[in-house]
Design an enzyme around this catalytic site. Structure first.
Site, short mmCIF file in Angstrom:
data_model
loop_
_atom_site.label_atom_id
_atom_site.label_comp_id
_atom_site.label_asym_id
_atom_site.label_seq_id
_atom_site.Cartn_x
_atom_site.Cartn_y
_atom_site.Cartn_z
N THR A 38 2.54 -11.93 6.56
CA THR A 38 2.69 -11.83 5.10
C THR A 38 4.04 -11.20 4.75
O THR A 38 4.38 -11.10 3.58
CB THR A 38 1.58 -10.92 4.52
N ASP A 44 -7.60 4.22 8.64
CA ASP A 44 -6.82 3.03 8.30
C ASP A 44 -5.47 3.39 7.67
O ASP A 44 -5.00 2.68 6.79
CB ASP A 44 -7.63 2.12 7.36
N ASP A 86 -2.26 2.99 8.26
CA ASP A 86 -1.12 2.31 8.87
C ASP A 86 0.18 3.05 8.53
O ASP A 86 0.32 3.54 7.41
CB ASP A 86 -0.90 0.92 8.28
N ARG A 117 1.48 6.86 4.42
CA ARG A 117 0.14 6.54 3.88
C ARG A 117 -0.81 7.72 4.03
O ARG A 117 -1.72 7.90 3.24
CB ARG A 117 -0.37 5.32 4.66
#
Lengths: 524, 238
Positions: free
Chosen positions: A168, A295, A297, A322
């Site tokens: 993406t 999660d 990342d 993050r």
């Protein structure tokens, strides 16, 4: 036949590279173009155009708009010589910047059995080098298109999409090579960064973001867990041409919320890696979140900044992560220099002198659920931060959301969700967000502009002293880069989930950013 | 092909015990322990309005029902199937029995002027939320609290605001929309006000406040029960 000399001359001109590597390296000398994803290799998303200022930004109005046939446009355009290049999932187009009219379109069908496991069907932009435009596709091909016509020059298979590999991101074109990374961190992939020969599409090197057996770091994975450990690489990296080092952010370990089967630090997940541009060999790594179970990342655009730290000039790499902490590292060695939380977090007491988080016990996901800040989308995520060399501030769109994290069973089956849990976010009314300006060397807050809801928009800063960004409510806006004071806003009619850029049309500064399905171009 | 077959929901063998554990931790906050209802509807019916069959039930669980019911998209196919199985089993439990008389409740609704703020089947004034299908959304206990202590159970998208203009005028109302630069609200009379935040002296979220008055003192115990039975019976347009 009558004018052989003229024919020869034309043929020769066609062979000339339109955007040689040297032009991208020296992009600051031509701020009217936007030649790489972040505007420069250092990841700054900063425009050297000084025309728009706090005094005149109020005059901005829409010059033209371009509508996509998808709801979520994340593309960050490339602009060169009066042409804007944009992309969408398995699509690309070239637009005349004077009028917004498409001069060519390219499309590659998405296979019927393709599935996005754990993310939306999006594309974040193309890359340009020499006479080609490069696009990464959902079905995991890197495609090179002829700049003038959009016709395909070559397509390289990066990986098989069926087990969950996908792309993406906007590729990163450096000298003679085009670099990409992959999505699929919720599908039990083994992530990597690849470099392809820009002319032929042949793979030059691959760096596996999870070390194999016998390689240093493999011991940070229990048993065979490294084989399906995730470590996606789905956001464009940065590049230091002098050091010839590529910097790339690595994604979460898998299964995301259940770390039982993957005891250990799980290198190089949730890390920045520094790779030799020539060979892809690892120079150093820095792990932000060892053995992540939330999660978080580290798939961010790294910011490369040369500045003074405690009286000494340093080559820094900085990152609002993050996981809600800001980090300043030495980019020649990976040494941790400074860090602190820049958003609400409830999982760590702080960072130790090596930058490793000092954990608060009991903050891992559980069957009953554990409330932790930030939520799984983090205090910020893929959308770009910005650095202005004028203000020496890092601008970051910050999300203030907590989540109850659950741990569930996780069984690997190729091509299926391999996540082991999930989250329930706090009620929407309690969520919020902000554009924050942080001092580059320390991460200390300089100012904030409050948002009603947690943002999904990247940030652009400009030499005229402005910061551009967007909101979920559809506002596209400009703030004073020094103070955060709002100066201009426009209702775009759809959530801004894209990165803004700035460029010139016939010598006049413009700003482009997508909201909903529409790309807007603003000028005075 | 094999890969796709592995994805098929029919391939996943549900585990009711697992479904029960997931429900307790992830669904019970809204649907109550054992699915007896609360902020979300009771799930103890043989047939659920928005999830009448297994496929739609799995879909509702995985994708949610916007804006109030969040999707549990992170659950695996097997986990979704397991929760669905557990929820289906709840249908054999007897639905909540309410003591009141719905027919008398309808009269209370009229007499107390509830229709002055609520629409039911197209009749009334649309100031507060529509109640046409409220019984399919909330259980009896939740509805009872909504009437006697409205502010304690606000709908997800309901927020009161108070703004003070540069001229010093104060306007209170329900938020219709808000972004970082502007706010739109409806006052008690239903009139719309739109302000640019930059032109206001201040604006405040009145979290936890409701413009619905408490009816605790205006209803006898019997009237309240009748009203609750009436509301619980409102299940959609006729």
């Amino acid at each position: 036949m009558k004018h052989p000399v003229a024919v020869l001359f034309l043929a020769g001109a066609a062979l000339q590279a339109q955007v040689p590597y040297e032009r991208i390296v020296n992009g600051h000398k031509e701020p009217g173009n936007w030649l790489t994803y972040s505007g420069n290799y250092a990841g700054h998303r900063y425009s050297g155009l000084p025309e728009l200022t706090p005094a005149n930004v109020g005059n901005l109005r829409v010059k033209w708009a371009y509508q996509f046939d998808l709801n979520r446009v994340e593309t960050s355009p490339i602009v060169d010589g009066g042409v804007m290049y944009i992309s969408a999932p398995n699509k690309a187009a070239a637009l005349d910047t004077k009028t917004g009219r498409a001069i060519w379109n390219w499309e590659r069908p998405i296979p019927a059995d393709y599935q996005s496991i754990g993310f939306g069907r999006v594309n974040r932009g193309p890359a340009i080098l020499d006479d080609k435009l490069y696009v990464a596709t959902l079905d995991c091909y890197l495609v090179a298109l002829d700049l003038k016509t959009g016709q395909q020059r070559w397509a390289a298979k990066v990986e098989d999409y069926k087990p969950g590999y996908s792309m993406t991101l906007a590729p990163l074109a450096i000298k003679g090579k085009v670099l990409v990374g992959v999505s699929g961190g919720e599908a039990g992939i083994r992530g990597f960064v690849d470099a392809y020969d820009a002319a032929t599409g042949k793979r030059v090197w691959r760096f596996y973001a999870i070390p194999g057996p016998g390689e240093p770091g493999n011991e940070t994975w229990a048993g065979d867990s490294w084989k399906t450990g995730g470590a996606s690489t789905w956001v464009t990296g940065a590049y230091d041409p002098e050091l010839n080092i590529v910097y790339w952010g690595i994604g979460n370990p898998g299964p995301d919320w259940n770390g039982d089967s993957r005891k250990g630090d799980n290198l190089y997940t949730c890390s920045f890696v520094a790779l030799d541009g020539e060979t892809g060999k690892l120079k150093w790594h820095f792990q932000f979140t060892p053995h992540d179970t939330h999660d978080w990342d580290a798939t961010h655009v790294p910011l490369l900044v040369d500045t003074e730290v405690r009286g000494r000039m340093r080559k820094l790499i900085v990152n609002p992560n993050r996981n809600a902490f800001y980090y300043a590292l030495d980019r020649t060695s990976g040494e941790f220099l400074a860090g602190q939380a820049y958003a609400k977090q409830t999982w760590a007491k702080g960072l130790d002198d090596k930058g490793r988080p000092i954990l608060i016990p009991g903050m891992e996901p559980s069957e009953e659920g554990v409330l932790v800040w930030p939520s799984l989308n983090g205090a910020t995520v893929w959308f770009s931060p910005s650095y202005s060399p004028q203000t020496k501030l890092v601008y970051v769109a910050t999300r203030e959301v907590g989540s109850t994290y659950f741990k569930r069973e996780a069984q690997y089956k190729p091509g299926t969700f391999f996540a082991g849990g999930g989250e329930t976010r706090i009620p929407e009314k309690e969520q919020w967000g902000a554009i924050r300006a942080l001092e580059v060397a320390s991460g200390k807050l300089a100012w904030e502009f409050r948002l009603v809801s947690p943002p999904w928009s990247g940030i652009l800063s400009t030499a005229g002293g402005l910061v551009f960004s967007g909101s979920n409510e559809g506002n596209i806006f400009a703030l004073d880069a020094k103070t955060g004071k709002p100066l201009w806003d426009f209702q775009g009619g759809g959530a801004v989930m894209a990165n803004p850029i700035s460029f010139a049309i016939e010598g006049k500064q413009h700003v482009a950013v997508a909201a909903g399905r529409t790309l807007y171009v603003f000028g005075q | 092909m094999l890969l796709l077959a592995a994805q098929s929901p029919h391939d996943a063998i549900p585990d009711v015990a697992l479904g029960k554990r997931i429900f307790a931790s992830q669904c019970a906050v809204c649907h109550g322990e054992g699915g007896t209802g609360g902020r979300g509807p009771a799930l103890t019916h043989a047939k659920l309005a928005k999830a009448p069959d297994e496929e739609s039930l799995r879909k509702a669980i995985a994708q949610g029902i916007p804006p109030e019911m969040p999707g549990a998209w992170q659950l695996s196919v097997r986990e979704v199937a397991s929760v669905a199985k557990y929820v289906q089993g709840l249908g054999t439990v007897l639905p909540e029995k309410l003591p009141g008389d719905a027919r008398r409740g309808a009269q209370v609704f009229g007499a107390k002027g509830c229709g002055g703020c609520h629409l039911v089947d197209g009749v009334g004034t649309a100031r507060g939320p529509e109640l046409t299908a409220i019984g399919a959304k909330r259980n009896g206990a939740h509805l009872r609290t909504s009437v006697i202590a409205p502010a304690s159970h606000l709908p997800e998208d309901y927020l009161m605001l108070e703004v003070t203009t540069a001229a010093g005028r104060t306007v209170r109302g329900v938020r219709a929309a808000e972004d970082p630069f502007s706010v739109q609200l409806r006052d008690a009379g239903g009139a719309l006000h739109s302000f640019r935040k930059g032109e206001l002296k201040q604006w405040r979220h009145l979290a936890g406040e409701s413009s619905m008055p408490s009816f605790a003192k205006q209803l006898s115990a019997g009237e309240l029960e009748d009203l609750v039975a009436y509301l619980a019976g409102l299940r959609g347009n006729q």
